[in-house]
Structure formats: structure tokens, C-alpha cells
Design an enzyme around this catalytic site. Structure first.
Site, PDB file in Angstrom:
ATOM      1  N   GLU A 127       0.836  -1.111   0.063  1.00  0.00           N
ATOM      2  CA  GLU A 127      -0.096   0.028   0.090  1.00  0.00           C
ATOM      3  C   GLU A 127       0.871   1.112  -0.116  1.00  0.00           C
ATOM      4  O   GLU A 127       2.165   0.999   0.200  1.00  0.00           O
ATOM      5  CB  GLU A 127      -0.911  -0.105   1.193  1.00  0.00           C
ATOM      6  CG  GLU A 127      -0.103   0.099   2.469  1.00  0.00           C
ATOM      7  CD  GLU A 127      -0.630  -0.345   3.807  1.00  0.00           C
ATOM      8  OE1 GLU A 127      -1.634   0.492   4.228  1.00  0.00           O
ATOM      9  OE2 GLU A 127      -0.624  -1.221   4.271  1.00  0.00           O
ATOM     10  N   LYS A 129       2.769   4.516   1.068  1.00  0.00           N
ATOM     11  CA  LYS A 129       3.035   5.011   2.466  1.00  0.00           C
ATOM     12  C   LYS A 129       2.874   6.602   2.516  1.00  0.00           C
ATOM     13  O   LYS A 129       3.486   7.425   1.792  1.00  0.00           O
ATOM     14  CB  LYS A 129       4.845   4.875   2.780  1.00  0.00           C
ATOM     15  CG  LYS A 129       5.141   5.389   4.015  1.00  0.00           C
ATOM     16  CD  LYS A 129       6.719   4.804   4.369  1.00  0.00           C
ATOM     17  CE  LYS A 129       7.189   5.294   5.695  1.00  0.00           C
ATOM     18  NZ  LYS A 129       6.927   6.591   6.109  1.00  0.00           N
ATOM     19  N   ASP A 131       2.655  10.351   3.409  1.00  0.00           N
ATOM     20  CA  ASP A 131       3.740  11.132   4.303  1.00  0.00           C
ATOM     21  C   ASP A 131       2.544  12.270   4.903  1.00  0.00           C
ATOM     22  O   ASP A 131       2.437  13.496   4.481  1.00  0.00           O
ATOM     23  CB  ASP A 131       4.450  11.699   2.945  1.00  0.00           C
ATOM     24  CG  ASP A 131       5.459  12.613   3.724  1.00  0.00           C
ATOM     25  OD1 ASP A 131       6.030  12.300   4.852  1.00  0.00           O
ATOM     26  OD2 ASP A 131       6.273  13.428   2.955  1.00  0.00           O
ATOM     27  N   TYR A 239      -4.809   2.344   8.352  1.00  0.00           N
ATOM     28  CA  TYR A 239      -4.102   1.313   7.915  1.00  0.00           C
ATOM     29  C   TYR A 239      -3.559   0.228   8.870  1.00  0.00           C
ATOM     30  O   TYR A 239      -2.792  -0.597   8.601  1.00  0.00           O
ATOM     31  CB  TYR A 239      -3.086   1.909   7.049  1.00  0.00           C
ATOM     32  CG  TYR A 239      -2.110   2.902   7.906  1.00  0.00           C
ATOM     33  CD1 TYR A 239      -1.172   2.495   8.792  1.00  0.00           C
ATOM     34  CD2 TYR A 239      -2.041   4.078   7.361  1.00  0.00           C
ATOM     35  CE1 TYR A 239      -0.410   3.400   9.705  1.00  0.00           C
ATOM     36  CE2 TYR A 239      -1.209   5.270   7.957  1.00  0.00           C
ATOM     37  CZ  TYR A 239      -0.337   5.033   9.145  1.00  0.00           C
ATOM     38  OH  TYR A 239       0.334   5.678   9.757  1.00  0.00           O
ATOM     39  N   LYS A 327      11.202   2.903   0.295  1.00  0.00           N
ATOM     40  CA  LYS A 327      11.106   4.248  -0.020  1.00  0.00           C
ATOM     41  C   LYS A 327      11.370   4.928  -1.343  1.00  0.00           C
ATOM     42  O   LYS A 327      12.122   4.137  -1.770  1.00  0.00           O
ATOM     43  CB  LYS A 327      12.204   5.184   1.135  1.00  0.00           C
ATOM     44  CG  LYS A 327      11.765   5.051   2.376  1.00  0.00           C
ATOM     45  CD  LYS A 327      10.796   5.984   3.037  1.00  0.00           C
ATOM     46  CE  LYS A 327      10.940   6.312   4.438  1.00  0.00           C
ATOM     47  NZ  LYS A 327      12.046   7.443   4.878  1.00  0.00           N
ATOM     48  N   CYS A 421      15.081  47.674   2.202  1.00  0.00           N
ATOM     49  CA  CYS A 421      14.238  47.144   1.154  1.00  0.00           C
ATOM     50  C   CYS A 421      14.522  47.441  -0.160  1.00  0.00           C
ATOM     51  O   CYS A 421      14.963  48.509  -0.628  1.00  0.00           O
ATOM     52  CB  CYS A 421      12.691  47.780   1.502  1.00  0.00           C
ATOM     53  SG  CYS A 421      11.513  47.245   0.034  1.00  0.00           S
ATOM     54  N   CYS A 424      11.954  50.238  -1.814  1.00  0.00           N
ATOM     55  CA  CYS A 424      11.545  51.625  -1.138  1.00  0.00           C
ATOM     56  C   CYS A 424      12.870  52.001  -0.357  1.00  0.00           C
ATOM     57  O   CYS A 424      12.976  53.456  -0.082  1.00  0.00           O
ATOM     58  CB  CYS A 424      10.566  51.824  -0.257  1.00  0.00           C
ATOM     59  SG  CYS A 424      10.686  51.115   1.331  1.00  0.00           S
ATOM     60  N   CYS A 444      10.230  44.740   5.667  1.00  0.00           N
ATOM     61  CA  CYS A 444      10.588  46.126   5.217  1.00  0.00           C
ATOM     62  C   CYS A 444       9.798  47.193   6.206  1.00  0.00           C
ATOM     63  O   CYS A 444       8.672  46.850   6.598  1.00  0.00           O
ATOM     64  CB  CYS A 444       9.951  46.412   3.669  1.00  0.00           C
ATOM     65  SG  CYS A 444       9.742  48.236   3.488  1.00  0.00           S
ATOM     66  N   CYS A 450       6.399  52.220   1.274  1.00  0.00           N
ATOM     67  CA  CYS A 450       6.783  51.347   0.241  1.00  0.00           C
ATOM     68  C   CYS A 450       5.929  50.785  -0.830  1.00  0.00           C
ATOM     69  O   CYS A 450       4.793  50.266  -0.624  1.00  0.00           O
ATOM     70  CB  CYS A 450       7.237  50.103   0.935  1.00  0.00           C
ATOM     71  SG  CYS A 450       7.749  48.702   0.041  1.00  0.00           S
TER      72      CYS A 450
END
Ligand code: IVH
Length: 703
Positions: A127, A129, A131, A239, A327, A421, A424, A444, A450
């Protein structure tokens, strides 16, 4: 740069002991980040490599295995904020396989252990796996009474209240043969489309965006406030099981089929295999489907089907002999980092984005990757010109795993993150957080000075869930802003009146004409009347997403009451208004702080007042309890032709219905447009009523 590790075969005992201690510390730290904070800092593959090395050393020096060894532990101790629950049967982990040889060794070991004759077949289930994060659900007399996360495998966090609000988790088991006690185990996860939508919302609200669906699922489940969990699209697959004195079948497959009958969601891709070849064919088949499953998986899981054999096989340290996780290797590629762009968001966050020489990873051409924040760049020592290793797992935004130091061009300098920034020129700072920590994000400080922040705020203001001004998308905002036609939100509503004096008027601008200009002005006019929750959301206040905006609108009722309270609360945190604000269910100190910061700025309150000269803000429409769909769970699917998905959702919610993203046995009604696919099939499977859009309008009295 880290020293190259000594190969395991060449270590002497003293070196091995030191190396094991170092690996144990490192693994424990990564476990803590992953399990307790949902914020891993290394890839799964790098983590697996650490564990594999530790296990290989222990195999050579078994005398060095101690109680602190990672092989003796799973996960990390539960976090303090939740109560703890002991697992009646520990929640252990699975051994990992990375190669085909590992799989045939697994089957060989089972045969040897059970002393099976060569011609005796061994049935093994296979089945995906998932995550996500594992959870144990205790049912007594068919009722859900407790839910716990894995924690350290022996003791987990009590997340019962949160599990109860996950649609996929039944409150009661139905059907026959439900035992008096059973711990159902499985995985909580988030589907790709739900993850993308959640992150969009989080970003819009200036809140934390999650790095991947697993972190989003974990972060959503571990909320102290279950109403936040309820607003997150969590799903579940069952499961396995823990304590279960009376099992309903003699095989793994048999029990899972029973789970399904009891109303638990199980993975429909589970199969029975009879040989190593069949297992491997299954593995490759799933690997091919991986990108189109709609949720993240990181491999497949094999389990011996016969439960009496599982019993005999038992466990070695932290993993069963009867199970294995095979895996997948993540899709990786190498390319060159050509530059780092800094984007400035609505709340001023400076986000570094890697500009890459385009490269194909897992069938998709990638030319950008997220770099998260400045600490991430420093930690990985990423420099412009570097050759980098890129990884794309499932549907997730590509990430830079590491640089290839040997390929670094001469003279490449460490990257210096800007402290001004880029748009600006204001200072960009990292805020102090509670507890002396500094925020990972540099922001910023220019606020509305800005242009980048102003532009982003305007885009947010007109967006779908805010003012929803048709025809005024990001491009139009860019154009009007750059041309100086619109500087702040209220300018949108004076645009038509100012149009005659504009040089040139809108209809004469390139790409525009009389008809399109008229249409836009009409669309703007149509939004002069706006519900309070949308208005609050549109302001783009930090931490105020749709949910909080709705809470505030409900709590204060009218715009006048809301503004008066905010202005007082912003001035004085010991005021009655502040107290009232923080006692509104769902509004905590951080959210209240965001509001205070916003309404404490005179330029913001000025902008709000100017807006109110142009608009009529109406109280939130009451939610109906007497409509034909009130209390029902509705799913919209397929292409809707008479309303947008968002409109459909709002309409249904106002009528007291709950709108879900997927069809389950709890769904009452599916409204399907042309092209509806799997959800329609699910509706048939669960016997849910399906109607079209016209019928929907008829039922709700708008046809
Ligand atoms: S069976 C004794 N089945 O993977 C452990 N686990 O590495 C029995 N997982 O802790 C677990 N999908 O969190 C099993 N289909 C699946 C799974 C699965 C994901 C996770 C689970 C477990 C970990 C083991």
C-alpha cells in the site's frame, strides 16, 4: 565545510563511540524539529542517511548500543502544550528499504524466521506510504473516545478534541462486528489542492505558509483551538491498529476491509502480492502514479498478510519484522544559481527566490526555487554562481537541498541578505519575538511608504475574497499604480470621477476602450456596498485572514462599533476595548496585536476614513437556520456556469450549509456542473444525492 566521514568499516571502537554519540545528538535534534515543531531543516533523504550510518555502526559494534541510541527510540517526546496520553500498545516505526535487494532480503528473513518450506507462498500486502502524521484513535463500543499523536511511540499528545473535527474521522463506527475496544491507527494528511489553497489563504492573511503538506497537516492538527483545526482541510487513512483484543479477521487485508465497512477511510490502492517480483512491480506502478495521486507519499509499505504470522514474527527494537517501508528516492537535479531575487510582500516580508538556469526535475522545467529566508541561505551557504542540488517532491515547490562545493566558482562571496528594502530603501528588520527569539523573516519597515507593499495591499484589496472587483486583477493594479492613477484603496472608488482629468482618460489608454472602461467602472460601483467581514479582510491587516475577519464582524456587528473599539484598543492595552477584543473567541494576543499595530498608525485610520466616505459597509448577513439546506453538508464540483465556486460557497454558508471539499459518507448533497469527475463517482458510491446548478437555485429559492 564538514569533514568527510570515515567509512564505517574503517572506524575503530573509540571513533565509533564518538560518532554514535554525535549521530544520536544530531538525529534527536532533527526529530525534535520534525515531530514537535513541524519544521524539519534537512531533507528526508539526508535524515535517512544519518540513521543508516548510525545503524551500520551499531551493527559493527553491537556493544555500543545504548538507551539513547536512535535505534531504540521513535519520534520525539510529546510537546508540553497538549496533555499526554499513553499508548496501550506502543506506536512503533517501520524498517526502511531503499533497494530491491533490501526487499528480497525482507521476504527471505520472514521465510527463515517462520521456517517456511520453499514452496509455501507468503502473502504480503502492499500500500502507499502516506507522508503525513500518524495518529491513534481509540474507539470504545464504537464511539471515538480518545485520539493521540505518536509522540515518542509510547506517549503521545492528546488531540481528541481536534480529531473530532476532522471530517474523515467517524465519531461512531457503523456496521457489524464493531468490537468493544479498538485503537485504530492511520495517517492524517493534507491533499495537494487543499494545501495550495490553505497556503494561499495564509499568505493573503500575512500568516505562516507551510513548507509542505505534511507540515501543514501537523501544524493544523496540533492547534490548541479545535475551531482552527476544523477550518483546515485534514484527511485520514486507516491502515493499522494498536490495542485490539477482538480482531474482526485473520488477515491484514481482512481487517482493513472491515475498517472500511465500519466507515473508516482506507486507501483503495492496497493490494495483495505473492512474490518479491509482485511487490517490486507494485512499487514501480505506484512510483509512476505518484505525481497524480493528489497527496504526498514517500514510498510503499509491505506487511505480512497473515496475522498469526505477524504475531510470531514480532518486533526487533523499534520496528516489526513483518513490515517494511520501501522508500522512493526524491526527484533531484543539478543546476546553476544565477541570482537571488528579493520579493516584497504585502506585509513587508522580504522573500528570497532563487533564479536558476532552467532544468528538468521529474518532468517539469524549473527556473525558480524558494530559498525561504536569510537563515536558510546562510545555513546552506548558498552563493550566487553555485551549482546547487534541487529537489522536487510530489507537487511541492522545488527546494534547494545543498550546494556542490567543488563546483563553486572562484571568488564567489557569501550572500549578503539586504538590510534595506530593495523597493523603497527603508530599513528591513527582523522583529524580536517573545522569548528573545528573532523572527526568521526580515520585513521592510516602510509600511505604506513602500510602493511594493502598497501595490501588494491593493492587489489584496480587490482580490476574490475581499472586494472582488471584476476585471481588476494584478496586472490592472500594476498598470494603474505605476501610472499614478491609484495610490491607495480609496482611489479606486474616485477613479471614475477623476477620469475626465486623467491624462489620458482610461478609455484612451493602450489596451482599453470605451466599453472596457465602462465595464470596470460599473464593476467598481457594484462594490460600493460591502459586508463588514469582507471589508475587514480587505484591509490586509497582519494575521487577519477570512476566518478572523468573520469573527470580528460577528463580534462587533457594525463598522462604527468595530472602528471605535479598534482605535481605543490600539491606544491602550489595558482598556476595556482591548479586553473585549482578546475575549472574542478565537482572537488571541498575537491577532489583537496585529490589529493594534494597524489601527495605531494614523495613515491607516486616515485611509479607512477616506474609504468610508465612498462606501456603505453593511453588517454581516445573518446565517439562516431555516433554509432547505441548513445543517447539510454540500460539495460543489465540476464547472459551475452560473456562479463562481467562491460565490457558491458563500451562498451555501449563508443558507446555513457546510461546504466540504470532498465527498464522504457525511455529504448530504453534491452540486455538479459539467466535467465533474471523481467526486461524482464518490457520490454514487456513498449514495449521495446529486443535483445540477439549476436545481440548486430552485431549492434555495433563487431559481
Ligand atoms: S503501518 C508498526 N502503513 O510510516 C508500524 N505506516 O515508518 C506500522 N505510514 O509510523 C505502521 N503510511 O506514520 C503503516 N500505509 C502505512 C503507512 C504508514 C504511512 C507511516 C506511519 C508509521 C511510519 C513508519
Amino acid at each position: 565545510m564538514a569533514k568527510k566521514p570515515i567509512p564505517v568499516e574503517e572506524l575503530n571502537e573509540e571513533q565509533a563511540a564518538a560518532e554514535l554519540a554525535r549521530l544520536a545528538r544530531e538525529i534527536a535534534e532533527h526529530d525534535r524539529r520534525y515531530y514537535q515543531h513541524d519544521a524539519p531543516t534537512i531533507s528526508d533523504a539526508a535524515y535517512d542517511a544519518l540513521r543508516q550510518r548510525s545503524e551500520a555502526i551499531e551493527l559493527r559494534f553491537p556493544g555500543l548500543v545504548g538507551p539513547e541510541s536512535p535505534s531504540q527510540r521513535v519520534g520525539a517526546a510529546p510537546q508540553e502544550k497538549f496533555g499526554k496520553l499513553k499508548h496501550a500498545v506502543p506506536m512503533l516505526s517501520l524498517g526502511n528499504a531503499f533497494t530491491e535487494e533490501d526487499v528480497s532480503e525482507f521476504v527471505g528473513r520472514i521465510r527463515r524466521f517462520l521456517q517456511l518450506p520453499a514452496d509455501q507462498p507468503v502473502e504480503i500486502t502492499a500500500e502507499p506510504k502516506i507522508d503525513g502524521l500518524s495518529i491513534s484513535l481509540r474507539y470504545e463500543e464504537g464511539r471515538l473516545i480518545q485520539a493521540a499523536t505518536r509522540g515518542d511511540g509510547y506517549e503521545g499528545e492528546n488531540v481528541t478534541a481536534n480529531a473530532r473535527v476532522v471530517d474523515d474521522i467517524p465519531e461512531r463506527l457503523k456496521g457489524t462486528g464493531v468490537p468493544s475496544v479498538i485503537d485504530v491507527r492511520g495517517e492524517i494528511y493534507m491533499a495537494h489542492e487543499d494545501f495550495a489553497r490553505l497556503n494561499e489563504k495564509q499568505a493573503e492573511a500575512g500568516e505562516k505558509v507551510f513548507a509542505n503538506p505534511r507540515n501543514a497537516a501537523a501544524g493544523s492538527l496540533r492547534q490548541l483551538d479545535p475551531s482552527i483545526t476544523a477550518s483546515r482541510p485534514l484527511r485520514f487513512f486507516a491502515y493499522a491498529w494498536g490495542e485490539a483484543p477482538e480482531l474482526p479477521a485473520k488477515t491484514q487485508m481482512g481487517v482493513i476491509e472491515k475498517f472500511k465497512d465500519w466507515g473508516l477511510p482506507v486507501n483503495k490502492l492496497m493490494r495483495l502480492c505473492n512474490s518479491v517480483d509482485e511487490l517490486l512491480a507494485y512499487y514501480h506502478g505506484i512510483e509512476e502514479k505518484r505525481a497524480s495521486l493528489g497527496y504526498d507519499i514517500d514510498g510503499v509499505v509491505y506487511k505480512v498478510n497473515r496475522l498469526d504470522w505477524q504475531e510470531r514474527l514480532g518486533f526487533v527494537s523499534r520496528a516489526p519484522r513483518w513490515g517494511l517501508a520501501h522508500k522512493f528516492s526524491a526527484e533531484k537535479a543539478m543546476t546553476i544559481l544565477e541570482g537571488i531575487d528579493i520579493q516584497v510582500g504585502r506585509t513587508g516580508a522580504l522573500t528570497p527566490v532563487a533564479r536558476l538556469k532552467p532544468v528538468t526535475v521529474g518532468g517539469v522545467v524549473v527556473s525558480n526555487a524558494t530559498l525561504h529566508n536569510e537563515d536558510e541561505i546562510a545555513r546552506k551557504d548558498i552563493r550566487i554562481g553555485d551549482t546547487v542540488i534541487l529537489q522536487r517532491a510530489g507537487d511541492v515547490i522545488p527546494q534547494i537541498l545543498a550546494v556542490v562545493p567543488e563546483k563553486r566558482p572562484r571568488g564567489a562571496k557569501p550572500y549578503e541578505f539586504p538590510t534595506l528594502c530593495p523597493v523603497c530603501g527603508s530599513h528591513a528588520v527582523r522583529e524580536e519575538r517573545e522569548g528573545g527569539k528573532t523572527d526568521a523573516v526580515r520585513r521592510c519597515t516602510g509600511g505604506l511608504i513602500c510602493p511594493a507593499q502598497r501595490k501588494e495591499r491593493l492587489k489584496h484589496f480587490v482580490s476574490r475574497n475581499a472586494f472582488d472587483i471584476e476585471g481588476m486583477g494584478d496586472k490592472v493594479i500594476e498598470e494603474f499604480f505605476d501610472a499614478g492613477m491609484i495610490e491607495g484603496p480609496h482611489d479606486i472608488f474616485t477613479l471614475e470621477a477623476r477620469d475626465r482629468k486623467l491624462q489620458p482618460p482610461l478609455a484612451q489608454r493602450e489596451g482599453w476602450g470605451e466599453a472596457s472602461a465602462r465595464k470596470l467602472f460599473d464593476a467598481i460601483a457594484a462594490r460600493r456596498k460591502i459586508p463588514l467581514d469582507r471589508f475587514i479582510f480587505a484591509l490586509g491587516i497582519r494575521h487577519i485572514g477570512e476566518t478572523n475577519a468573520r469573527l470580528l464582524a460577528r463580534g462587533y456587528g457594525t463598522i462604527d462599533a468595530f472602528l471605535a473599539a479598534m482605535e481605543t484598543a490600539a491606544k491602550d492595552r489595558s482598556s476595556e476595548a482591548w479586553h473585549e477584543l482578546t475575549s472574542l473567541g478565537g482572537i488571541g494576543e498575537i491577532v489583537a496585536g496585529g490589529l493594534a499595530e494597524f489601527f495605531g498608525e494614523p495613515h491607516n485610520t486616515r485611509e479607512v476614513r477616506k474609504l468610508l466616505d465612498e462606501l456603505e459597509v453593511v453588517p454581516l448577513e445573518a446565517v439562516s437556520t431555516s433554509s432547505p439546506v441548513s445543517g447539510k453538508t454540500v460539495v460543489f464540483t465540476g464547472a459551475l456556469e452560473k456562479m463562481t465556486r467562491e460565490e457558491a460557497k458563500t451562498m451555501a454558508e449563508r443558507l446555513g450549509a457546510k461546504v466540504a471539499g470532498s465527498v464522504s459518507k457525511k455529504t448530504d448533497l453534491v452540486v455538479a456542473g459539467p466535467g465533474a469527475g471523481s467526486k461524482l463517482k464518490d457520490a454514487q458510491k456513498y449514495g449521495v444525492e446529486v443535483i445540477d446548478e439549476d436545481e440548486w437555485f430552485k431549492r434555495v429559492g433563487k431559481g
